[in-house]
Design a protein around this motif. Sequence first.
Motif, PDB file in Angstrom:
ATOM      1  N   MET A  28      -5.641 -19.353  11.381  1.00 51.11           N
ATOM      2  CA  MET A  28      -6.726 -18.450  11.740  1.00 51.11           C
ATOM      3  C   MET A  28      -6.262 -17.004  11.623  1.00 51.11           C
ATOM      4  SD  MET A  28      -8.934 -18.262  15.276  1.00 51.11           S
ATOM      5  CE  MET A  28      -9.983 -19.653  14.834  1.00 51.11           C
ATOM      6  N   THR A  29      -7.126 -16.135  11.148  1.00 45.69           N
ATOM      7  CA  THR A  29      -6.828 -14.717  11.004  1.00 45.69           C
ATOM      8  C   THR A  29      -7.680 -13.910  11.984  1.00 45.69           C
ATOM      9  OG1 THR A  29      -8.539 -14.327   9.357  1.00 45.69           O
ATOM     10  CG2 THR A  29      -6.376 -15.100   8.547  1.00 45.69           C
ATOM     11  N   LEU A  30      -7.408 -12.617  12.053  1.00 49.82           N
ATOM     12  CA  LEU A  30      -8.234 -11.747  12.884  1.00 49.82           C
ATOM     13  C   LEU A  30      -9.687 -11.792  12.438  1.00 49.82           C
ATOM     14  CD1 LEU A  30      -6.137  -8.486  13.408  1.00 49.82           C
ATOM     15  CD2 LEU A  30      -6.631 -10.281  15.067  1.00 49.82           C
ATOM     16  N   ALA A  31      -9.902 -11.789  11.126  1.00 50.07           N
ATOM     17  CA  ALA A  31     -11.268 -11.829  10.602  1.00 50.07           C
ATOM     18  C   ALA A  31     -11.976 -13.110  11.020  1.00 50.07           C
ATOM     19  CB  ALA A  31     -11.245 -11.697   9.087  1.00 50.07           C
ATOM     20  N   ASP A  32     -11.257 -14.239  10.979  1.00 51.83           N
ATOM     21  CA  ASP A  32     -11.842 -15.512  11.415  1.00 51.83           C
ATOM     22  C   ASP A  32     -12.225 -15.461  12.887  1.00 51.83           C
ATOM     23  OD1 ASP A  32     -11.431 -16.634   8.892  1.00 51.83           O
ATOM     24  OD2 ASP A  32      -9.427 -17.373   9.421  1.00 51.83           O
ATOM     25  N   SER A  84      -9.266  -2.914   8.604  1.00 50.05           N
ATOM     26  CA  SER A  84      -9.840  -3.530   7.413  1.00 50.05           C
ATOM     27  C   SER A  84     -10.334  -4.946   7.713  1.00 50.05           C
ATOM     28  CB  SER A  84      -8.797  -3.550   6.293  1.00 50.05           C
ATOM     29  OG  SER A  84      -9.284  -4.239   5.160  1.00 50.05           O
ATOM     30  N   GLN A  85      -9.531  -5.711   8.447  1.00 47.60           N
ATOM     31  CA  GLN A  85      -9.920  -7.089   8.761  1.00 47.60           C
ATOM     32  C   GLN A  85     -11.132  -7.149   9.680  1.00 47.60           C
ATOM     33  OE1 GLN A  85      -6.910 -10.251   9.372  1.00 47.60           O
ATOM     34  NE2 GLN A  85      -5.403  -8.593   9.348  1.00 47.60           N
ATOM     35  N   LEU A  86     -11.244  -6.176  10.577  1.00 45.75           N
ATOM     36  CA  LEU A  86     -12.342  -6.206  11.548  1.00 45.75           C
ATOM     37  C   LEU A  86     -13.577  -5.461  11.066  1.00 45.75           C
ATOM     38  CD1 LEU A  86     -10.492  -5.720  14.962  1.00 45.75           C
ATOM     39  CD2 LEU A  86     -10.970  -7.815  13.690  1.00 45.75           C
ATOM     40  N   GLY A  87     -13.440  -4.692   9.985  1.00 48.46           N
ATOM     41  CA  GLY A  87     -14.572  -3.949   9.472  1.00 48.46           C
ATOM     42  C   GLY A  87     -14.967  -2.772  10.350  1.00 48.46           C
ATOM     43  N   GLY A 117       5.924  -9.934  18.927  1.00 47.74           N
ATOM     44  CA  GLY A 117       6.710  -9.186  17.950  1.00 47.74           C
ATOM     45  C   GLY A 117       5.959  -8.784  16.701  1.00 47.74           C
ATOM     46  N   THR A 118       4.728  -9.274  16.522  1.00 45.19           N
ATOM     47  CA  THR A 118       3.956  -8.936  15.323  1.00 45.19           C
ATOM     48  C   THR A 118       3.618  -7.447  15.294  1.00 45.19           C
ATOM     49  OG1 THR A 118       2.924 -11.127  15.307  1.00 45.19           O
ATOM     50  CG2 THR A 118       1.837  -9.400  14.031  1.00 45.19           C
ATOM     51  N   PRO A 119       3.962  -6.736  14.228  1.00 41.60           N
ATOM     52  CA  PRO A 119       3.571  -5.320  14.126  1.00 41.60           C
ATOM     53  C   PRO A 119       2.050  -5.194  14.070  1.00 41.60           C
ATOM     54  CG  PRO A 119       5.270  -5.877  12.516  1.00 41.60           C
ATOM     55  CD  PRO A 119       4.773  -7.168  13.071  1.00 41.60           C
ATOM     56  N   LEU A 120       1.521  -4.184  14.724  1.00 42.79           N
ATOM     57  CA  LEU A 120       0.086  -3.945  14.733  1.00 42.79           C
ATOM     58  C   LEU A 120      -0.198  -2.693  13.898  1.00 42.79           C
ATOM     59  CD1 LEU A 120      -0.619  -4.668  18.506  1.00 42.79           C
ATOM     60  CD2 LEU A 120      -0.963  -6.202  16.557  1.00 42.79           C
ATOM     61  N   LYS A 121      -0.608  -2.914  12.665  1.00 43.08           N
ATOM     62  CA  LYS A 121      -0.850  -1.817  11.734  1.00 43.08           C
ATOM     63  C   LYS A 121      -2.333  -1.464  11.739  1.00 43.08           C
ATOM     64  CE  LYS A 121       3.047  -3.236   8.853  1.00 43.08           C
ATOM     65  NZ  LYS A 121       3.519  -3.650   7.509  1.00 43.08           N
ATOM     66  N   HIS A 122      -2.623  -0.259  12.163  1.00 38.19           N
ATOM     67  CA  HIS A 122      -4.008   0.173  12.336  1.00 38.19           C
ATOM     68  C   HIS A 122      -4.856  -0.074  11.095  1.00 38.19           C
ATOM     69  CE1 HIS A 122      -2.764   3.284  15.649  1.00 38.19           C
ATOM     70  NE2 HIS A 122      -2.467   2.039  15.965  1.00 38.19           N
ATOM     71  N   ARG A 123      -4.334   0.319   9.941  1.00 38.41           N
ATOM     72  CA  ARG A 123      -5.109   0.222   8.705  1.00 38.41           C
ATOM     73  C   ARG A 123      -5.467  -1.236   8.393  1.00 38.41           C
ATOM     74  NH1 ARG A 123      -5.722   3.751   4.603  1.00 38.41           N
ATOM     75  NH2 ARG A 123      -4.062   5.068   5.441  1.00 38.41           N
ATOM     76  N   ASP A 124      -4.493  -2.139   8.498  1.00 43.90           N
ATOM     77  CA  ASP A 124      -4.743  -3.550   8.191  1.00 43.90           C
ATOM     78  C   ASP A 124      -5.733  -4.161   9.166  1.00 43.90           C
ATOM     79  OD1 ASP A 124      -2.946  -3.283   6.150  1.00 43.90           O
ATOM     80  OD2 ASP A 124      -1.288  -4.306   7.179  1.00 43.90           O
ATOM     81  N   VAL A 180      -9.606   0.931  16.726  1.00 39.56           N
ATOM     82  CA  VAL A 180      -8.409   0.082  16.719  1.00 39.56           C
ATOM     83  C   VAL A 180      -7.288   0.773  17.478  1.00 39.56           C
ATOM     84  CG1 VAL A 180      -6.615  -0.952  15.272  1.00 39.56           C
ATOM     85  CG2 VAL A 180      -9.027  -1.089  14.589  1.00 39.56           C
ATOM     86  N   ARG A 181      -7.109   2.059  17.210  1.00 36.31           N
ATOM     87  CA  ARG A 181      -6.072   2.824  17.910  1.00 36.31           C
ATOM     88  C   ARG A 181      -6.312   2.806  19.418  1.00 36.31           C
ATOM     89  NH1 ARG A 181      -7.028   7.460  15.769  1.00 36.31           N
ATOM     90  NH2 ARG A 181      -8.348   8.141  17.493  1.00 36.31           N
ATOM     91  N   ASP A 182      -7.565   3.028  19.820  1.00 36.62           N
ATOM     92  CA  ASP A 182      -7.888   3.042  21.254  1.00 36.62           C
ATOM     93  C   ASP A 182      -7.700   1.667  21.880  1.00 36.62           C
ATOM     94  OD1 ASP A 182      -8.507   5.706  20.994  1.00 36.62           O
ATOM     95  OD2 ASP A 182     -10.686   5.384  20.872  1.00 36.62           O
ATOM     96  N   ALA A 183      -8.065   0.619  21.132  1.00 34.27           N
ATOM     97  CA  ALA A 183      -7.901  -0.746  21.640  1.00 34.27           C
ATOM     98  C   ALA A 183      -6.424  -1.065  21.842  1.00 34.27           C
ATOM     99  CB  ALA A 183      -8.538  -1.738  20.667  1.00 34.27           C
ATOM    100  N   ILE A 184      -5.586  -0.646  20.918  1.00 34.13           N
ATOM    101  CA  ILE A 184      -4.149  -0.904  21.032  1.00 34.13           C
ATOM    102  C   ILE A 184      -3.572  -0.162  22.234  1.00 34.13           C
ATOM    103  CG2 ILE A 184      -1.921  -0.432  19.925  1.00 34.13           C
ATOM    104  CD1 ILE A 184      -3.265  -1.173  17.252  1.00 34.13           C
ATOM    105  N   ARG A 185      -4.024   1.063  22.466  1.00 41.86           N
ATOM    106  CA  ARG A 185      -3.565   1.804  23.645  1.00 41.86           C
ATOM    107  C   ARG A 185      -3.946   1.075  24.937  1.00 41.86           C
ATOM    108  NH1 ARG A 185      -5.542   7.855  21.806  1.00 41.86           N
ATOM    109  NH2 ARG A 185      -3.751   8.360  20.463  1.00 41.86           N
ATOM    110  N   LEU A 186      -5.157   0.542  24.976  1.00 38.98           N
ATOM    111  CA  LEU A 186      -5.605  -0.178  26.163  1.00 38.98           C
ATOM    112  C   LEU A 186      -4.798  -1.458  26.348  1.00 38.98           C
ATOM    113  CD1 LEU A 186      -7.534  -0.339  28.514  1.00 38.98           C
ATOM    114  CD2 LEU A 186      -9.270  -1.304  26.983  1.00 38.98           C
TER     115      LEU A 186
END
Length: 228
Positions: free
Chosen positions: A1-5, A47-50, A37-44, A56-62
């Motif tokens: 399963m991916t983020l998009a899924d 893109s997956q979430l549309g 340990g998975t890197p969280l790359k904003h751009r990727d 995404v940046r704000d969600a990661i901060r939270l």
Amino acid sequence: MTLADLAAEELDRSSPAQGFAYAVLRAAILRSVLPPGTPLKHRDIASQLGVSHAPVRDAIRLLASRGLVSVSPSGDPSVAPLSIAEAGELFAIRIILEPAALQTALPKMNARILVEADYVLSISDRETDPDVWSGLNSRFHKLLYSASGFPRLGSMIAEAAAEASRYVRLYAGDANLRAASQREHALLLDACRKEQERLAMDILTTHLTNARDRLVRRLKTERPAGRG
């Protein structure tokens, strides 16, 4: 399963972008779609979430404020590693809250709840997929507390159980540990059927304590994957 899924199948896309991104990422972390340990790359991720980069940046901060994301000295975010200290805290919360919920639910626990809990338990006995078993485990516990009549207590338990879920998945892949948990579930359900309140609460407390101890032992054997 991916983020998009995960976004497509499980979450409400009509919510604001930040809330949507937070909900998807939180679910992905708790369900180990994004392992520790998975890197969280904003751009990727965007893109997956549309969505754009900002939510995404704000969600990661939270998520970082909730301890689910770690940020390196250089500012790079990644999924937080599993932690013995965090596992202990989450299960300490559950040990306090869940027996209280069971105590209030037992007088109102009807035949339908007991039959459904027994059905879930029987399915769990045969289940070997760790993710499916973890979901059934959560469903079993939720059923036993469902008649408590205290929605805020239920919400607090659901939050602690959700955050503990990525730890539960860690030992759900071990057939021996699953079997031990199932035996405790059977004892708990039997005490509920017999309306033995004190016994049921004691069994539940012991069950949650044992779950915590199993996790700590497992984390110690996989120390490079954890912290604390």
